[in-house]
Write a protein that holds these residues in place. Structure first.
Motif, PDB file in Angstrom:
ATOM      1  N   ARG A 190     -45.831 -23.599 -66.800  1.00  0.00           N
ATOM      2  CA  ARG A 190     -45.991 -24.581 -68.134  1.00  0.00           C
ATOM      3  C   ARG A 190     -46.852 -25.799 -68.058  1.00  0.00           C
ATOM      4  O   ARG A 190     -48.194 -26.070 -68.405  1.00  0.00           O
ATOM      5  N   CYS A 191     -47.738 -25.032 -66.527  1.00  0.00           N
ATOM      6  CA  CYS A 191     -49.205 -26.035 -66.295  1.00  0.00           C
ATOM      7  C   CYS A 191     -50.178 -26.209 -67.100  1.00  0.00           C
ATOM      8  O   CYS A 191     -50.558 -27.310 -67.233  1.00  0.00           O
ATOM      9  N   HIS A 192     -50.390 -25.054 -67.417  1.00  0.00           N
ATOM     10  CA  HIS A 192     -51.551 -24.603 -68.363  1.00  0.00           C
ATOM     11  C   HIS A 192     -51.799 -25.326 -70.032  1.00  0.00           C
ATOM     12  O   HIS A 192     -52.691 -25.739 -70.395  1.00  0.00           O
ATOM     13  N   CYS A 193     -50.383 -25.569 -69.941  1.00  0.00           N
ATOM     14  CA  CYS A 193     -49.984 -26.647 -71.340  1.00  0.00           C
ATOM     15  C   CYS A 193     -50.967 -28.006 -71.666  1.00  0.00           C
ATOM     16  O   CYS A 193     -51.493 -28.517 -72.051  1.00  0.00           O
ATOM     17  N   PHE A 211     -48.403 -20.685 -75.601  1.00  0.00           N
ATOM     18  CA  PHE A 211     -47.154 -19.924 -74.793  1.00  0.00           C
ATOM     19  C   PHE A 211     -46.777 -21.127 -73.964  1.00  0.00           C
ATOM     20  O   PHE A 211     -45.864 -21.805 -72.973  1.00  0.00           O
ATOM     21  N   CYS A 212     -47.258 -22.111 -74.746  1.00  0.00           N
ATOM     22  CA  CYS A 212     -46.529 -23.697 -74.941  1.00  0.00           C
ATOM     23  C   CYS A 212     -45.191 -24.089 -75.088  1.00  0.00           C
ATOM     24  O   CYS A 212     -44.724 -25.274 -74.670  1.00  0.00           O
ATOM     25  N   LYS A 258     -44.648 -30.853 -69.210  1.00  0.00           N
ATOM     26  CA  LYS A 258     -43.873 -30.551 -67.856  1.00  0.00           C
ATOM     27  C   LYS A 258     -44.626 -29.897 -66.808  1.00  0.00           C
ATOM     28  O   LYS A 258     -44.956 -29.276 -67.000  1.00  0.00           O
ATOM     29  N   ARG A 259     -43.791 -30.267 -65.542  1.00  0.00           N
ATOM     30  CA  ARG A 259     -44.118 -29.241 -64.801  1.00  0.00           C
ATOM     31  C   ARG A 259     -43.061 -29.264 -64.129  1.00  0.00           C
ATOM     32  O   ARG A 259     -42.247 -30.147 -63.880  1.00  0.00           O
ATOM     33  N   ASN A 260     -43.184 -27.855 -63.688  1.00  0.00           N
ATOM     34  CA  ASN A 260     -41.668 -27.262 -63.181  1.00  0.00           C
ATOM     35  C   ASN A 260     -40.317 -27.447 -63.904  1.00  0.00           C
ATOM     36  O   ASN A 260     -39.622 -27.151 -63.860  1.00  0.00           O
TER      37      ASN A 260
END
Length: 682
Positions: A595-598, A623-624, A659-661
């Motif tokens: 989700r990091c690209h979001c 894809f978020c 949100k990271r990870n």
């Protein structure tokens, strides 16, 4: 990094930007091309290309705005075409409105001049001659020479309870053609006749609140001079054809004569009536309206159920006041001038003011993702340092400073913003993970007010800190930070957010004042706290070039929604998504969660909302939200681990931040709707 366009073809004359200016709207008919990107935000872009058939530099002034070249009218002043009734063939930069020949002199359309107490106005081939009527709204006027049309004046600049400021124009609602001005402390009022128009009455309209009608549709000049001949030209008024030197009447108030293609009309100006809205239309064959016979005069006015005595005044709003005259309410309203503001200012309606003013816009600096920075002046760059840094500080008066701590997040080259700390005098406010807030080292619950310093609240999953000195911070507790500063700090700031001087090119100044081009050296120069404040050894990251080849196709697929989804189509015409797409690629390549690209998508969506193009229904396409697509985890390769599947797949709106990870699930931060937000550029 993109090379700034120093030479541009006709393509950079952006149709959307040109059409925003009514003076240049007709240019769109022959300019072809696409929007040209740019990187030097706020700076002038030169028009110079061998394909240009003429030198357009005097016709347009082009600047870099929101990552696109935007062109407005240039140094060569074009005549007003918005209300032109008859358009002449184009010559050079400007389209021309048909002018008038009068007494051997050519006069441009929409111009007026005085001659022996008479007012003459040219309107697309028609000269209207009238004598303004004086109006005296006071009992004891003074007769002065050399006043406005030699009209008597009143010593007090007030009409119907409305103050008339020096140089401003006030109109009366019942008499829209009556104009009152305050000249050297004396009030002078005159009523003017409307100019004769070359279009038929059925093709005329009067805008709300305006005095005179306009033509609905401009037409081309149908009677052009014949080369080699000097025959006099006839006149066309509406559908009527009038030969040279022939007299004709437009209405009971107007007599005209055709003079070699120019209709010269003398129009009577009707006097100001005291009955206002009760005036009756002109009787058959008469020129002016008349007041009805009044059997009994009232001494009080009843308006909206409230009674006002004769001579009593009341204020309707900042622009309009009324006064009771013998049972009739008479109102006056200040007229505001049409204004356009430079790119670093905005038109704002100030409290208690009638007319809007151009004021400096507030500055916004944004930090998101692996960290990417957008400065107050629109400079966009990425810096993955994992230490403590000075984000922004008042380097002139030392009223405040904001520091951020970046964490390596257990990777060799990625980073994220872990905490943000605001210092104002002796007060220290720390904003940490999971939106924990400390004031001078003590944990506080929200909402919280620090007397004389700031208010801190929580809304839609974000913390909002509003300091009394004109600084605001929005923090999501997981890497997204937005700092807004008042325009009073313009040119006084320094740090990773730049100097806020409306020039993006010089934002990368180091602590010792050197202008740098190397992002790593610039960011490192603002490091504070020594090596103990760093979470890993400081080394220059390799960017997306360090991404594994096997991972690149998936990374590009995650970030292609910027270009291919209809939700961003409207915004893409106003804010160039290039930098956000680059940030998306870097984030998706660097971090281990999917989700990091979001972060880049949500930061771009907030920019879109600021310029009035808020995207909808994009979260699932990017894809978020929801489970990860099958192609993302196919083969079980590291980098997009299966363990990153979120428990809560309902990311609500564009205000939500990444949100990271999948560390936790939380509601999104609010979408702030500032009237005075700078439309941030990069």
């Amino acid at each position: 990094m993109r090379r700034p366009p120093t030479t541009l073809a006709v393509a950079c004359l952006v149709l959307l930007a040109v059409c925003a200016d009514p003076v240049l709207a007709d240019v769109a008919s022959f300019i072809k091309g696409d929007r040209a990107p740019c990187s030097n935000e706020g700076e002038v872009v030169r028009l110079q290309d061998s394909k240009l058939k003429q030198d357009w530099s005097s016709c347009f002034r082009c600047i870099c705005k929101n990552g696109f070249v935007e062109c407005r009218k240039g140094a060569e002043e074009c005549a007003l075409m918005e209300d032109c009734a008859v358009v002449m063939p184009r010559e050079g930069c400007c389209a021309r409105c048909k002018g008038c020949w009068y007494n051997g002199t050519e006069h441009a359309s929409h111009t007026e001049w005085n001659d022996d107490g008479k007012l003459l106005r040219c309107e697309a081939g028609v000269v209207t001659i009238s004598r303004p009527e004086c109006y005296v709204p006071c009992d004891s006027p003074k007769h002065q020479r050399h006043t406005h049309y030699n009209c008597p004046v009143c010593e007090e600049c007030i009409i119907n309870g409305q103050p008339v400021w020096e140089g401003r124009d006030v109109r009366i609602s019942e008499e829209p053609c009556l104009s009152c001005r305050c000249v050297r402390g004396a009030l002078s009022c005159t009523k003017r006749a409307c100019p004769v128009l070359p279009c038929a009455v059925s093709q005329q309209y009067t805008p709300s609140g305006e005095c005179c009608p306009r033509c609905l549709h401009p037409t081309a000049d149908k009677i052009l001079p014949i080369s080699g001949y000097s025959l006099p030209k006839p006149c066309i008024i509406g559908k009527e054809y009038h030969a040279h030197l022939s007299p004709f009447r437009v209405d009971p108030c107007t007599d005209c004569t055709c003079m070699n293609g120019t209709a010269v009309c003398t129009r009577h100006t009707c006097p100001v009536l005291t009955c206002g809205a009760r005036a009756l239309p002109p009787p058959p064959g008469k020129c002016c309206p008349e007041c009805p016979q009044i059997e009994e005069a009232n001494t009080a006015c009843v308006v909206a159920g409230k009674t006002y005595q004769d001579g009593e005044t009341w204020q309707l709003d900042a622009c309009k006041s009324c006064e009771c005259h013998g049972g009739e309410p008479r109102c006056a309203m200040e007229r505001c001038k049409t204004m356009s503001c430079p790119s670093d200012q905005t038109l704002r309606q100030l409290p208690g003011q009638c007319c809007p003013k151009c004021v400096d816009i507030d500055g916004i600096c944004t930090v998101f993702g692996d960290p990417h920075y957008k400065t107050f002046d629109g400079k966009f760059y990425s810096f993955q340092g994992s230490c403590k840094y000075q984000l922004v500080s008042d380097c002139k008066n030392h009223t405040f400073s904001i520091r951020i701590s970046n964490d390596a997040r257990n990777t060799s080259h990625s980073s994220w913003t872990r905490t943000a700390t605001l210092r104002i005098g002796s007060t220290k406010i720390n904003m940490g993970k999971k939106m924990r807030i400390k004031v001078n080292g003590e944990r506080v619950t929200l909402p919280n007010t620090i007397n004389g310093v700031a208010d801190i609240s929580r809304s839609n999953g974000s913390v909002i800190l509003k300091a009394n000195i004109g600084v605001q911070m929005l923090w999501d507790g997981d890497g997204f930070l937005e700092v807004t500063v008042s325009s009073s700090y313009k040119g006084k700031l320094c740090g990773l957010c730049g100097n806020f001087n409306s020039v993006a090119r010089d934002d990368m100044r180091s602590r010792d004042g050197r202008l740098l081009t190397d992002t790593w050296r610039f960011g490192s120069s603002w490091r504070v706290g020594g090596h103990r404040a760093c979470t890993r050894k400081q080394e220059r990251p390799g960017g997306i070039s360090r991404c594994r080849q096997s991972k690149l196709p998936k990374v590009r697929r995650l970030c292609r929604v910027f270009d291919h989804h209809k939700a961003f189509a409207e915004c893409a015409a106003k804010v160039n998504p290039h930098n956000y797409k680059e940030a998306c690629l870097l984030d998706a390549c660097s971090c281990t969660g999917y989700r990091c690209h979001c972060a880049a998508y949500r930061a771009y969506a907030r920019e879109c909302a600021r310029v009035g193009a808020e995207p909808l229904n994009w979260v699932h396409a990017a894809f978020c939200e929801g489970p990860p697509p099958q192609w993302l985890n196919r083969g079980g390769r590291k980098g997009f681990g299966r363990s990153a599947t979120p428990k809560d797949t309902n990311l609500l709106n564009i205000g939500a931040l990444p949100k990271r990870n999948n560390s936790r699930s939380r509601p999104p931060p609010p979408i702030l709707h500032y009237k005075n937000l700078r439309q941030q550029n990069y």
